[in-house]
Design an enzyme around this catalytic site. Structure first.
Site, PDB file in Angstrom:
ATOM      1  N   LYS A 252      34.196  41.011  24.966  1.00  0.00           N
ATOM      2  CA  LYS A 252      35.608  41.053  24.591  1.00  0.00           C
ATOM      3  C   LYS A 252      36.314  39.728  24.841  1.00  0.00           C
ATOM      4  O   LYS A 252      37.089  39.243  24.007  1.00  0.00           O
ATOM      5  CB  LYS A 252      36.320  42.181  25.334  1.00  0.00           C
ATOM      6  CG  LYS A 252      35.908  43.574  24.871  1.00  0.00           C
ATOM      7  CD  LYS A 252      36.687  44.659  25.586  1.00  0.00           C
ATOM      8  CE  LYS A 252      36.283  46.036  25.066  1.00  0.00           C
ATOM      9  NZ  LYS A 252      37.036  47.127  25.765  1.00  0.00           N
ATOM     10  N   ILE A 253      36.067  39.121  26.004  1.00  0.00           N
ATOM     11  CA  ILE A 253      36.724  37.847  26.317  1.00  0.00           C
ATOM     12  C   ILE A 253      36.190  36.743  25.426  1.00  0.00           C
ATOM     13  O   ILE A 253      36.960  35.932  24.889  1.00  0.00           O
ATOM     14  CB  ILE A 253      36.537  37.500  27.802  1.00  0.00           C
ATOM     15  CG1 ILE A 253      37.191  38.571  28.680  1.00  0.00           C
ATOM     16  CG2 ILE A 253      37.141  36.133  28.110  1.00  0.00           C
ATOM     17  CD1 ILE A 253      36.904  38.415  30.163  1.00  0.00           C
ATOM     18  N   THR A 334      35.551  30.364  32.881  1.00  0.00           N
ATOM     19  CA  THR A 334      36.457  31.371  33.436  1.00  0.00           C
ATOM     20  C   THR A 334      35.685  32.662  33.720  1.00  0.00           C
ATOM     21  O   THR A 334      36.278  33.722  33.845  1.00  0.00           O
ATOM     22  CB  THR A 334      37.614  31.674  32.460  1.00  0.00           C
ATOM     23  OG1 THR A 334      37.074  32.002  31.176  1.00  0.00           O
ATOM     24  CG2 THR A 334      38.561  30.499  32.330  1.00  0.00           C
ATOM     25  N   SER A 335      34.375  32.554  33.814  1.00  0.00           N
ATOM     26  CA  SER A 335      33.527  33.735  33.994  1.00  0.00           C
ATOM     27  C   SER A 335      33.168  33.935  35.460  1.00  0.00           C
ATOM     28  O   SER A 335      33.910  34.571  36.201  1.00  0.00           O
ATOM     29  CB  SER A 335      32.277  33.608  33.125  1.00  0.00           C
ATOM     30  OG  SER A 335      31.474  34.755  33.234  1.00  0.00           O
ATOM     31  N   ARG A 336      32.055  33.410  35.902  1.00  0.00           N
ATOM     32  CA  ARG A 336      31.634  33.480  37.290  1.00  0.00           C
ATOM     33  C   ARG A 336      31.162  32.093  37.724  1.00  0.00           C
ATOM     34  O   ARG A 336      30.428  31.420  36.992  1.00  0.00           O
ATOM     35  CB  ARG A 336      30.508  34.504  37.484  1.00  0.00           C
ATOM     36  CG  ARG A 336      30.969  35.948  37.387  1.00  0.00           C
ATOM     37  CD  ARG A 336      31.808  36.352  38.587  1.00  0.00           C
ATOM     38  NE  ARG A 336      32.290  37.723  38.518  1.00  0.00           N
ATOM     39  CZ  ARG A 336      33.476  38.080  38.028  1.00  0.00           C
ATOM     40  NH1 ARG A 336      34.296  37.159  37.561  1.00  0.00           N
ATOM     41  NH2 ARG A 336      33.844  39.347  38.022  1.00  0.00           N
ATOM     42  N   ASP A 360      38.031  27.551  36.255  1.00  0.00           N
ATOM     43  CA  ASP A 360      38.847  28.513  36.985  1.00  0.00           C
ATOM     44  C   ASP A 360      38.018  29.143  38.090  1.00  0.00           C
ATOM     45  O   ASP A 360      38.565  29.706  39.039  1.00  0.00           O
ATOM     46  CB  ASP A 360      39.370  29.603  36.033  1.00  0.00           C
ATOM     47  CG  ASP A 360      40.333  30.557  36.718  1.00  0.00           C
ATOM     48  OD1 ASP A 360      41.319  30.062  37.306  1.00  0.00           O
ATOM     49  OD2 ASP A 360      40.108  31.779  36.684  1.00  0.00           O
ATOM     50  N   GLU A 365      33.682  28.609  45.861  1.00  0.00           N
ATOM     51  CA  GLU A 365      35.139  28.749  45.883  1.00  0.00           C
ATOM     52  C   GLU A 365      35.625  29.824  46.850  1.00  0.00           C
ATOM     53  O   GLU A 365      36.829  29.896  47.152  1.00  0.00           O
ATOM     54  CB  GLU A 365      35.647  29.122  44.490  1.00  0.00           C
ATOM     55  CG  GLU A 365      35.248  30.534  44.068  1.00  0.00           C
ATOM     56  CD  GLU A 365      35.786  30.972  42.716  1.00  0.00           C
ATOM     57  OE1 GLU A 365      36.640  30.261  42.155  1.00  0.00           O
ATOM     58  OE2 GLU A 365      35.355  32.028  42.240  1.00  0.00           O
ATOM     59  N   HIS A 397      40.902  30.759  40.312  1.00  0.00           N
ATOM     60  CA  HIS A 397      40.462  32.099  39.885  1.00  0.00           C
ATOM     61  C   HIS A 397      41.655  32.927  39.416  1.00  0.00           C
ATOM     62  O   HIS A 397      41.845  34.072  39.838  1.00  0.00           O
ATOM     63  CB  HIS A 397      39.744  32.800  41.038  1.00  0.00           C
ATOM     64  CG  HIS A 397      38.677  33.755  40.585  1.00  0.00           C
ATOM     65  ND1 HIS A 397      37.398  33.732  41.052  1.00  0.00           N
ATOM     66  CD2 HIS A 397      38.716  34.757  39.681  1.00  0.00           C
ATOM     67  CE1 HIS A 397      36.683  34.693  40.484  1.00  0.00           C
ATOM     68  NE2 HIS A 397      37.463  35.327  39.637  1.00  0.00           N
ATOM     69  N   GLN A 398      42.454  32.339  38.526  1.00  0.00           N
ATOM     70  CA  GLN A 398      43.704  32.971  38.115  1.00  0.00           C
ATOM     71  C   GLN A 398      43.730  33.347  36.641  1.00  0.00           C
ATOM     72  O   GLN A 398      44.771  33.763  36.124  1.00  0.00           O
ATOM     73  CB  GLN A 398      44.881  32.033  38.407  1.00  0.00           C
ATOM     74  CG  GLN A 398      44.929  30.795  37.506  1.00  0.00           C
ATOM     75  CD  GLN A 398      46.078  29.884  37.833  1.00  0.00           C
ATOM     76  OE1 GLN A 398      46.025  29.148  38.810  1.00  0.00           O
ATOM     77  NE2 GLN A 398      47.113  29.895  37.009  1.00  0.00           N
ATOM     78  N   ALA A 399      42.603  33.249  35.956  1.00  0.00           N
ATOM     79  CA  ALA A 399      42.604  33.501  34.513  1.00  0.00           C
ATOM     80  C   ALA A 399      43.105  34.901  34.173  1.00  0.00           C
ATOM     81  O   ALA A 399      43.739  35.103  33.130  1.00  0.00           O
ATOM     82  CB  ALA A 399      41.199  33.299  33.936  1.00  0.00           C
ATOM     83  N   PHE A 400      42.865  35.858  35.056  1.00  0.00           N
ATOM     84  CA  PHE A 400      43.279  37.244  34.809  1.00  0.00           C
ATOM     85  C   PHE A 400      44.768  37.460  35.057  1.00  0.00           C
ATOM     86  O   PHE A 400      45.316  38.505  34.704  1.00  0.00           O
ATOM     87  CB  PHE A 400      42.510  38.183  35.751  1.00  0.00           C
ATOM     88  CG  PHE A 400      43.030  38.142  37.165  1.00  0.00           C
ATOM     89  CD1 PHE A 400      43.910  39.115  37.618  1.00  0.00           C
ATOM     90  CD2 PHE A 400      42.682  37.110  38.029  1.00  0.00           C
ATOM     91  CE1 PHE A 400      44.415  39.069  38.915  1.00  0.00           C
ATOM     92  CE2 PHE A 400      43.183  37.057  39.321  1.00  0.00           C
ATOM     93  CZ  PHE A 400      44.047  38.045  39.759  1.00  0.00           C
TER      94      PHE A 400
END
Length: 433
Positions: A252-253, A334-336, A360, A365, A397-400
């Site tokens: 989806k992403i 922006t995944s892992r 991200d 991290e 880690h703010q993409a969400f």
């Protein structure tokens, strides 16, 4: 414009759960939905505004729906409003220990658990600022469930301690579950539920935002202008138009990112262990081998899950795969974090590889994420070295992190809790070893 009139017949009025389901329904449509109760108005996609209406049994709501998909939206909303909520008899209140709490978590979750009894989420939450780990797992004593996030630790020793505390459920308020020892959870009879999807748009939009920040050196430009330096040296970027975008992971992403790239006028290539022919038929992208994508792409965006072991995605981006890329490639993750080998990335950056890198997430991290370290020195070697490179942008880690995504995370998490508590089907939210 479509208009729906609805008389509230729920004994508790429009309480947290129907408000949450209505908001999540409205998020799915382009049309603007406005809910009127007397002089009060709420946006249909905002659960907090709907709750603020204070609609009681017998009140009449007017729902206005205006937009391209108003017919479809009106039908879905009407079905939800008039659908019979077939509730089971009330069960015991589910006691949840909520770890790694931030103020924005309380904003949504606290509202959703205000009500108790039939038809509600029927849960109590105790918030802990500390993250879940070996030292803090004992805080879950006497709770039925724990709620954790991506930076919490649910390794085997932690799962064992949770079992001793009487915990039967781990609620992940995120999609990833690589921080949970699923085999240990299975052995101790602990159910693990996640949020399979919340807002793919949020993550994809952030990926393009930080990629363009790195590409056009916006972080440097901002600092220069603040210092009254209006020179353009060091700010040279690249057009994305007519370039090749490589999407690694077309869930989806990844699909959202592909559409954004298509909108920029890019040719889109995809690589996935399970290709989606519908995306090819639509003309959105062309699937190629991993090697071809790495060689041809001007922009590589990572959207695959973290899979350990042989043929997994751990350190998918390494010395060998970086060597296949163009020297002027742009890379965004922006995944892992562990999908990229940070040492290989740093070696390549030192050698002048990459026009732009936007991260991200990155391996190492964990001790930084969601903490304020503005008054201390950064001792994490990976973080410090990554920050040396002018063409690299880091975010935390703010993409969400959008209102829509936080709302969806809260709603789905509490639906998961409710389904577990009432013995309902758990569907694709359940994580199994």
């Amino acid at each position: 414009m479509k208009e729906i009139s609805y008389v509230v017949n729920n004994t508790l009025g429009i309480h947290a759960r129907p408000a949450a389901l209505l908001a999540q329904c409205c998020v799915n449509f382009k049309s603007q939905v406005r809910i009127h109760l007397g002089d009060k108005v709420a946006d249909g996609d905002n659960v907090l505004q709907i709750l603020a209406l204070g609609a009681k049994k017998g009140d009449t709501l007017r729902v206005d729906i205006d937009g391209d998909d108003e017919e479809v939206a009106a039908k879905a909303i009407e079905e939800l409003l008039h659908g019979a909520f077939e509730e089971k008899k009330p069960v015991d209140v589910l006691k949840i220990a909520f770890f790694g709490t931030k103020d924005y978590d309380r904003t949504f979750f606290s509202e959703l658990v205000k009500d108790k009894g039939q038809g509600t989420y029927n849960s109590d939450i105790k918030y802990f600022d500390s993250q879940l780990g070996p030292e803090t797992a004992g805080l879950a004593q006497g709770y039925d469930a724990v709620c954790i996030f991506v930076n919490d630790n649910a390794s085997r020793p932690v799962v064992e301690k949770l079992h001793e505390c009487g915990v039967k459920l781990i609620l992940l308020r995120c999609a990833g579950f690589n921080n949970v020892d699923l085999q240990a959870a299975k052995e101790y009879g602990i159910t693990v539920l996640r949020v399979p999807a919340y807002s793919p748009y949020a993550v994809a939009e952030h990926a393009m935002a930080i990629l363009q920040e790195a590409n056009r050196r916006l972080h440097k430009a901002y600092t220069k202008v603040k210092d009254n330096n209006f020179a353009l040296s060091g700010l040279l970027g690249l057009d994305l138009h007519n370039k090749v975008a490589g999407i690694m992971g077309t869930g989806k992403i990844g699909q959202c990112m592909a559409r954004i790239c298509k909108g920029y006028g890019m040719t889109v290539l995809g690589w996935d262990a399970y290709p989606n022919q519908a995306l090819v038929d639509e003309g959105l992208l062309t699937y190629v081998s991993k090697e071809e994508l790495l060689k041809r792409a001007d922009l590589i965006s990572l959207h695959c899950p973290l899979i350990m072991g042989d043929n997994g995605t751990y350190h998918l981006i390494n010395d060998e795969t970086i060597a296949l890329m163009k020297d002027t490639v742009m890379l965004v993750n922006t995944s892992r974090g562990p999908i990229i080998d940070p040492e290989a990335l740093i070696r390549a950056l030192k050698q002048g590889k990459f026009h732009a890198v936007a991260l991200d997430v990155y391996e190492g991290e964990d001790n930084n994420v969601y903490t304020d370290k503005s008054d201390v020195a950064i001792t994490n070697d990976i973080t410090a070295r990554l920050q040396m490179f002018p063409q690299l942008v880091l975010t935390s880690h703010q993409a969400f992190f959008t209102r829509e995504a936080l709302q969806a995370i809260a709603v789905v998490t509490m639906e998961n809790a409710r389904n577990f508590n009432e013995g309902n089907e758990l569907g694709n939210a359940e994580c199994k070893a």
